[in-house]
Scaffold this motif. Structure first.
Motif: not given
Length: 252
Positions: A117, A208, A215, A217-221, A223
């Motif tokens: 990241q 995204s 699933k 990635k989660g909403k808080k992960d 990207i």
């Protein structure tokens, strides 16, 4: 010639894997010998044949039998294919050499961003310096105007858009993303960098949504957005003019 270009591309792709692994760790990409990241055993030349070594070894280290990331042959193959596409588009010209370098650096940026990241300043600087050299060479060799005003406007406007988004959405885009889109704007100029930005957001939204739906990635992960910028740049270079012509003819 196409076979030679592909082989050259996958060989360079092997070096890109070294850069992707070592640069974020602060390791030398020149002086350290290649070794297994799991057992640190030095690798021989026959362990380093692009794509083929991975297949023959069944995707595992020959010495410790730990799995080798599919990223290694994937990056090699991707770079080879991109070199073929660029050669088909530009043939053996300075344009091919320049965009081959830029595409390879963008592959490094994309995978480092995916893993860590971050988008490192040194890679953005390489793109910027290479772009300046390219514009100077085109002027000296072919008397093609570098159109610096358009390049600078592309840099300022694209970086400004991303900076504004970052401020409004409180860090939705990082400083590396802002610098990356800026140096790409310097290459493309105003018209094409706006297409690049548009495509990057379209790609980002589609991928995204896919990652969230399945699933992965989660909403808080987080990207990383860097890969979308890089992919959009490649699409813009290869198909940009065709996309603009299609859009104008379709809607105007």
């Amino acid at each position: 010639m196409f076979i030679f270009i592909f082989l050259f591309g996958i060989i360079i792709g092997s070096f890109l894997n070294v850069c992707i692994y070592r640069i974020p760790r602060g390791e030398s990409i020149v002086y350290l010998s290649s070794h297994c990241p799991n057992c640190s055993t030095p690798l021989q030349w026959h362990d380093l044949i692009p794509i083929l070594s991975y297949i023959l070894q069944g995707g595992k280290c020959k010495y410790c039998r730990e799995p080798i990331s599919i990223q290694y042959p994937m990056v090699e193959l991707l770079n080879g294919i991109l070199y073929l596409i660029l050669y088909y588009k530009f043939s053996a010209t300075i344009n091919f050499a320049f965009y081959a370098i830029i595409f390879s650096v963008l592959i490094i940026i994309s995978f480092i961003d995916l893993h860590h990241q971050i988008i490192l300043d040194c890679l953005n600087i390489i793109i910027f310096i290479t772009s300046i050299i390219y514009k100077i060479l085109r002027f000296r060799l072919y008397n093609i105007s570098p159109n610096i005003v358009n390049s600078l406007l592309g840099l300022i406007i694209s970086a400004g858009i991303f900076l504004l988004i970052s401020i409004v959405y409180k860090g939705g885009l990082g400083g590396g993303d802002i610098k990356l889109i800026g140096v790409l704007g310097f290459i493309l100029g105003i018209k094409m960098i706006l297409l690049n930005i548009f495509l990057s957001f379209i790609l980002g939204a589609i991928i995204s949504i896919f990652l969230l739906l399945f699933k992965i990635k989660g909403k808080k992960d987080p990207i990383p957005f860097g890969p979308f910028i890089c992919i959009a740049f490649m699409i813009t270079i290869i198909f940009g003019e065709n996309i603009i012509v299609w859009y104008v003819s379709k809607f105007y």
